[in-house]
Design an enzyme around this catalytic site. Structure first.
Site, PDB file in Angstrom:
ATOM      1  CE1 TYR A   4       4.349 -13.907  29.694  1.00 44.61           C
ATOM      2  CE2 TYR A   4       6.479 -15.013  29.584  1.00 44.61           C
ATOM      3  CZ  TYR A   4       5.104 -15.040  29.430  1.00 44.61           C
ATOM      4  OH  TYR A   4       4.483 -16.195  29.023  1.00 44.61           O
TER       5      TYR A   4
HETATM    6  N1  LIG Z   1       4.591 -18.116  23.921  1.00 42.26           N
HETATM    7  C1  LIG Z   1       5.125 -19.041  24.680  1.00 42.26           C
HETATM    8  O1  LIG Z   1       6.088 -19.729  24.310  1.00 42.26           O
HETATM    9  C2  LIG Z   1       4.530 -19.294  26.047  1.00 42.26           C
HETATM   10  C3  LIG Z   1       5.121 -20.237  26.878  1.00 42.26           C
HETATM   11  C4  LIG Z   1       4.527 -20.521  28.116  1.00 42.26           C
HETATM   12  C5  LIG Z   1       3.346 -19.884  28.480  1.00 42.26           C
HETATM   13  N2  LIG Z   1       2.785 -18.953  27.654  1.00 42.26           N
HETATM   14  C6  LIG Z   1       1.513 -18.348  28.072  1.00 42.26           C
HETATM   15  O2  LIG Z   1       0.478 -18.978  27.346  1.00 42.26           O
HETATM   16  C7  LIG Z   1      -0.672 -18.131  27.340  1.00 42.26           C
HETATM   17  C8  LIG Z   1      -1.407 -18.199  26.025  1.00 42.26           C
HETATM   18  O3  LIG Z   1      -0.546 -18.319  24.940  1.00 42.26           O
HETATM   19  P1  LIG Z   1      -1.138 -18.176  23.454  1.00 42.26           P
HETATM   20  O4  LIG Z   1      -0.113 -18.651  22.528  1.00 42.26           O
HETATM   21  O5  LIG Z   1      -2.515 -18.735  23.396  1.00 42.26           O
HETATM   22  O6  LIG Z   1      -1.228 -16.569  23.378  1.00 42.26           O
HETATM   23  P2  LIG Z   1      -1.922 -15.656  22.296  1.00 42.26           P
HETATM   24  O7  LIG Z   1      -2.175 -16.420  21.035  1.00 42.26           O
HETATM   25  O8  LIG Z   1      -1.132 -14.404  22.219  1.00 42.26           O
HETATM   26  O9  LIG Z   1      -3.369 -15.358  22.927  1.00 42.26           O
HETATM   27  C9  LIG Z   1      -3.535 -14.382  23.889  1.00 42.26           C
HETATM   28  C10 LIG Z   1      -5.018 -14.145  24.058  1.00 42.26           C
HETATM   29  O10 LIG Z   1      -5.192 -13.078  24.987  1.00 42.26           O
HETATM   30  C11 LIG Z   1      -6.134 -12.169  24.417  1.00 42.26           C
HETATM   31  N3  LIG Z   1      -5.964 -10.817  24.908  1.00 42.26           N
HETATM   32  C12 LIG Z   1      -4.826 -10.081  24.931  1.00 42.26           C
HETATM   33  N4  LIG Z   1      -5.095  -8.842  25.390  1.00 42.26           N
HETATM   34  C13 LIG Z   1      -6.436  -8.817  25.664  1.00 42.26           C
HETATM   35  C14 LIG Z   1      -7.314  -7.831  26.157  1.00 42.26           C
HETATM   36  N5  LIG Z   1      -6.891  -6.602  26.446  1.00 42.26           N
HETATM   37  N6  LIG Z   1      -8.613  -8.145  26.323  1.00 42.26           N
HETATM   38  C15 LIG Z   1      -9.078  -9.384  26.017  1.00 42.26           C
HETATM   39  N7  LIG Z   1      -8.295 -10.371  25.527  1.00 42.26           N
HETATM   40  C16 LIG Z   1      -6.991 -10.075  25.361  1.00 42.26           C
HETATM   41  C17 LIG Z   1      -5.840 -12.230  22.933  1.00 42.26           C
HETATM   42  O11 LIG Z   1      -6.884 -11.623  22.191  1.00 42.26           O
HETATM   43  P3  LIG Z   1      -6.665 -11.158  20.655  1.00 42.26           P
HETATM   44  O12 LIG Z   1      -6.948 -12.379  19.817  1.00 42.26           O
HETATM   45  O13 LIG Z   1      -7.665 -10.082  20.488  1.00 42.26           O
HETATM   46  O14 LIG Z   1      -5.243 -10.674  20.538  1.00 42.26           O
HETATM   47  C18 LIG Z   1      -5.745 -13.722  22.767  1.00 42.26           C
HETATM   48  O15 LIG Z   1      -7.032 -14.293  22.739  1.00 42.26           O
HETATM   49  C19 LIG Z   1      -0.183 -16.749  27.722  1.00 42.26           C
HETATM   50  O16 LIG Z   1      -0.679 -16.460  29.014  1.00 42.26           O
HETATM   51  C20 LIG Z   1       1.342 -16.886  27.763  1.00 42.26           C
HETATM   52  O17 LIG Z   1       1.895 -16.097  28.772  1.00 42.26           O
HETATM   53  C21 LIG Z   1       3.342 -18.655  26.451  1.00 42.26           C
END
Ligand SMILES: NC(=O)c1ccc[n+]([C@@H]2O[C@H](COP(=O)([O-])OP(=O)(O)OC[C@H]3O[C@@H](n4cnc5c(N)ncnc54)[C@H](OP(=O)(O)O)[C@@H]3O)[C@@H](O)[C@H]2O)c1
Length: 217
Positions: A129
């Site tokens: 990742y």
């Molecule tokens: N988690 C952490 O601690 C962390 C830390 C640093 C950075 N990040 C980054 O932050 C970003 C966003 O985080 P978040 O918490 O907002 O993530 P999240 O809640 O998991 O949201 C991910 C989004 O991507 C969409 N998605 C996934 N697969 C898809 C597909 N095939 N087609 C269209 N949409 C799709 C999801 O749609 P659905 O609602 O349909 O699932 C959701 O809207 C990510 O890029 C992650 O790598 C995360």
């Protein structure tokens, strides 16, 4: 301003949509689950239904057309390596290509600290990742777009504080999704911040002041 969010139903995406709407912006985006149509409509968002895995390039460009800025905050969320590559990697490439095709230069990418959780000896999936996210950063930063890459620390759902630490290099800690979304909204409205990688953690500087400090550098 009209902003298109890829990942508009996500933890950051939906918070950002609400904040931008409250600021008077027009917001749209891409979502894949028709069950979420009602919720998006209820906050005044008319988004495009489509899956980033299979969407035709013309469908994505049509959806983005007319926007002033693209935000990519989608993610496979700890799925398989294949899904991580397809969403966090190829999804970014597709979105960059679509933005370029329709002449939208302003592009915000939600990325990750490359050294996140070094101390935890994470598994191969997490390392994959991190590598995929880094390659996406490289692709966007080498493009001719007017990009900003925002790397938040580990995300938390507690209510936002309105204060952060933001800079080109920070120590990886934690940050609230509310504060990440508010920082993105402020950056979107600060055109002077351009072609920068910014790292974001919890902190004590008001968000507008932190973004203002970056824009005056
Ligand atoms: N988690 C952490 O601690 C962390 C830390 C640093 C950075 N990040 C980054 O932050 C970003 C966003 O985080 P978040 O918490 O907002 O993530 P999240 O809640 O998991 O949201 C991910 C989004 O991507 C969409 N998605 C996934 N697969 C898809 C597909 N095939 N087609 C269209 N949409 C799709 C999801 O749609 P659905 O609602 O349909 O699932 C959701 O809207 C990510 O890029 C992650 O790598 C995360």
């Amino acid at each position: 301003m009209k902003v298109f969010i890829v990942g508009i139903t996500g933890g950051i995406g939906l918070r950002l949509a609400r904040i931008l709407k409250a600021r008077g912006d027009e917001v749209h985006g891409l979502y894949r689950n028709s069950n979420q149509t009602k919720e998006l409509n209820s906050i005044g968002v008319t988004a495009t239904l489509g899956d980033l895995l299979s969407i035709e390039p013309e469908h994505l460009t049509d959806a983005m057309r007319g926007s002033n800025a693209i935000v990519f905050s989608a993610g496979a969320g700890g799925g398989s390596n294949t899904m991580t590559k397809a969403i966090d990697g190829e999804g970014v490439s597709k979105s960059i290509a679509a933005a370029r095709l329709v002449g939208i230069s302003r592009f915000f990418l939600v990325s990750v600290f490359p050294e996140a959780w070094r101390e935890r000896h994470m598994d191969e999936g997490f390392e994959h990742y991190i590598t995929v996210k880094k390659h996406a950063d490289i692709e966007l930063s080498q493009s001719d777009l007017d990009w900003v890459i925002l790397r938040p620390s580990a995300l938390k759902n507690e209510p936002g504080t309105g204060t952060i630490n933001l800079g080109v290099a920070q120590i990886h800690t934690e940050v609230r999704r509310d504060d990440v979304a508010a920082t993105l909204a402020e950056l979107i409205h600060t055109p002077a911040v351009s072609r920068k990688i910014l790292e974001l953690t919890e902190g004590s500087t008001p968000i507008s002041k932190a973004v203002g400090a970056i824009s005056s550098h």
